[in-house]
Design an enzyme around this catalytic site. Sequence first.
Site, PDB file in Angstrom:
ATOM      1  N   ARG A  34      -8.133  -1.524   8.380  1.00  0.00           N
ATOM      2  CA  ARG A  34      -9.187  -2.039   7.494  1.00  0.00           C
ATOM      3  C   ARG A  34     -10.327  -1.046   7.358  1.00  0.00           C
ATOM      4  NH1 ARG A  34      -5.999  -5.807   9.335  1.00  0.00           N
ATOM      5  NH2 ARG A  34      -5.837  -7.862   8.371  1.00  0.00           N
ATOM      6  N   GLY A 103       3.754  -2.732   7.930  1.00  0.00           N
ATOM      7  CA  GLY A 103       3.610  -3.878   7.027  1.00  0.00           C
ATOM      8  C   GLY A 103       2.175  -4.050   6.569  1.00  0.00           C
ATOM      9  N   SER A 177      -1.109 -15.919   7.418  1.00  0.00           N
ATOM     10  CA  SER A 177      -0.897 -14.479   7.561  1.00  0.00           C
ATOM     11  C   SER A 177      -2.146 -13.728   7.136  1.00  0.00           C
ATOM     12  CB  SER A 177       0.293 -14.047   6.699  1.00  0.00           C
ATOM     13  OG  SER A 177       0.224 -12.657   6.455  1.00  0.00           O
ATOM     14  N   GLN A 179      -2.305 -10.639   6.715  1.00  0.00           N
ATOM     15  CA  GLN A 179      -1.951  -9.600   5.741  1.00  0.00           C
ATOM     16  C   GLN A 179      -1.975 -10.168   4.332  1.00  0.00           C
ATOM     17  OE1 GLN A 179       1.805  -8.083   7.156  1.00  0.00           O
ATOM     18  NE2 GLN A 179       0.844  -6.939   8.808  1.00  0.00           N
ATOM     19  N   ASP A 329       1.576 -11.257  17.783  1.00  0.00           N
ATOM     20  CA  ASP A 329       2.184  -9.994  18.205  1.00  0.00           C
ATOM     21  C   ASP A 329       2.498  -9.960  19.707  1.00  0.00           C
ATOM     22  OD1 ASP A 329       2.111  -9.045  15.616  1.00  0.00           O
ATOM     23  OD2 ASP A 329       0.142  -8.131  15.850  1.00  0.00           O
ATOM     24  N   LYS A 356       9.119  -9.655  11.413  1.00  0.00           N
ATOM     25  CA  LYS A 356       8.256  -8.546  11.852  1.00  0.00           C
ATOM     26  C   LYS A 356       9.058  -7.240  11.767  1.00  0.00           C
ATOM     27  CE  LYS A 356       4.597 -11.005  12.642  1.00  0.00           C
ATOM     28  NZ  LYS A 356       3.453 -10.852  11.750  1.00  0.00           N
TER      29      LYS A 356
HETATM   30  C1  S3P Z   1      -1.777  -8.007  10.999  1.00  0.00           C
HETATM   31  C2  S3P Z   1      -1.432  -9.305  10.868  1.00  0.00           C
HETATM   32  C3  S3P Z   1      -0.263  -9.909  11.531  1.00  0.00           C
HETATM   33  C4  S3P Z   1       0.271  -9.041  12.654  1.00  0.00           C
HETATM   34  C5  S3P Z   1       0.338  -7.599  12.279  1.00  0.00           C
HETATM   35  C6  S3P Z   1      -1.040  -7.080  11.876  1.00  0.00           C
HETATM   36  C7  S3P Z   1      -2.953  -7.512  10.254  1.00  0.00           C
HETATM   37  O1  S3P Z   1       0.767 -10.103  10.574  1.00  0.00           O
HETATM   38  O2  S3P Z   1       1.543  -9.482  13.062  1.00  0.00           O
HETATM   39  O3  S3P Z   1       0.786  -6.829  13.386  1.00  0.00           O
HETATM   40  O4  S3P Z   1      -3.459  -6.423  10.574  1.00  0.00           O
HETATM   41  O5  S3P Z   1      -3.397  -8.211   9.328  1.00  0.00           O
HETATM   42  P1  S3P Z   1       0.757 -11.385   9.609  1.00  0.00           P
HETATM   43  O6  S3P Z   1      -0.506 -11.321   8.873  1.00  0.00           O
HETATM   44  O7  S3P Z   1       1.916 -11.208   8.680  1.00  0.00           O
HETATM   45  O8  S3P Z   1       0.912 -12.555  10.520  1.00  0.00           O
END
Ligand code: S3P
Length: 442
Positions: A34, A103, A177, A179, A329, A356
């Site tokens: 971020r 991801g 989520s 993300q 995680d 994941k």
């Molecule tokens: C993350 C959110 C999580 C986590 C990933 C990092 C992030 O995933 O598992 O390692 O930085 O926003 P999800 O948002 O898909 O749960």
Amino acid sequence: MSVNTFNQSSRELHPGGSLSGEIQVPGDKSISHRALLFGSIAEGLTTIDGLLPSEDPLSTASCLRSMGVQISQIVSGQKIQINGVGLDGLKEPEEILNCGNSGTTMRLLMGLLVGKENRHFVLTGDKSLRSRPMERVGHPLKLMGAEIKGRSKGNLAPLSIYGRKLHGAVIGTPVASAQVKSAILLAALTASGKTTVIEPKHSRDHSERMLKAFGANLQVGGEMGRHITVSPGSILKGQSIVVPGDISSAAFWLIAGSFIPGSEITINNVGLNPTRTGILEVMKMMGAKFEVFNKRDVTGEPVGDIKVFYSHGLKAFTIDAEIIPRLVDEVPILSVAACFCDGKSQIKDASELRVKETDRLAVMARQLSSMGADIKETPDGLTIQGGNKLKGAKLDSETDHRIAMSLAIAALLAEGNSTLSRSNASNVSYPNFWEHFELLRN
Ligand code: S3P
């Protein structure tokens, strides 16, 4: 950097001896991504202290550089400088943006790029990332007017994005989520009109905290702070960010210290954001002995030091939807812990683990079974009967960083030697994991 550097690395692991000493784990991965992304679309200089110098944030930085952002070299222990290009300053890249194994890079970039009008972007990643679902981000962004195409009806990378003027929307996300939420918030910064994201459960809130600090007009409200509204029109201004240590990396030592007889480990400067501290809640359920001290606030994130001590006879635990987002995680290392607890532990409502970096439920069940664990996979979790001694085995991270590190701790707790294939998968989030592994052993 190469996302495949870990493929050949095999390591011999010998159990025995306690773990003791004081370490500082590397910077938080979520906050590092971020800081790089928000610093790039802010105006002026952003400095980042403690940025995680691992493969995933390096992927984010390299994508941003391909779009014309000047980011200083990322070297461990050195402050990073970003010359932000402003909300509309990202250039159309001449090359494909490679998100590697990350991801977070792909999903947050999707949100960031869909509103960059009249520019074309192609995003791809390694084999693991190309098999992970992207429609969970693509679908809500399309509700805002985004144009995204990809394999499997837009669900799989490579993805092609053509930037358009977006409009605000009220979007309920089906999975908790961070993300998905963060992608929508990033798209909302340049949409016409307000956007509200409503989450089913409170996911990590680093984006909300940091976007506010950069000057975004963002409000958090609703039950348990799960409605997040962004009003466009504010300019983001460069900031000085200090990244705390990653509690998801500290988790390996918290569990190792609790279960390896005679251990006593201090981990300094760990992020303690309440949306991330589920592991500490589970340690309390197990009856583990630890102290959190020196609590402080560092650039808008709670931080502290943690000391963990070995305890005998830790209890089995059950975790479900209520806590999963706060430890999503940490499920692989908690499944190792469960093998050494008294009684039957259950991990429920964790089907997210199947999408994941690997299917972490299947991989942990497979790898721990090979050590003799009594572990059963359910469609959305794991049932683990503690108390079976684990024996050394031929283990494989199956390319997943958190699996590599969880299996390293399992091997320390086993009887007999193990070998761990593809052990350097750990470089994705914890570049000096193996150094700390040696340092803490007596
Ligand atoms: C993350 C959110 C999580 C986590 C990933 C990092 C992030 O995933 O598992 O390692 O930085 O926003 P999800 O948002 O898909 O749960």
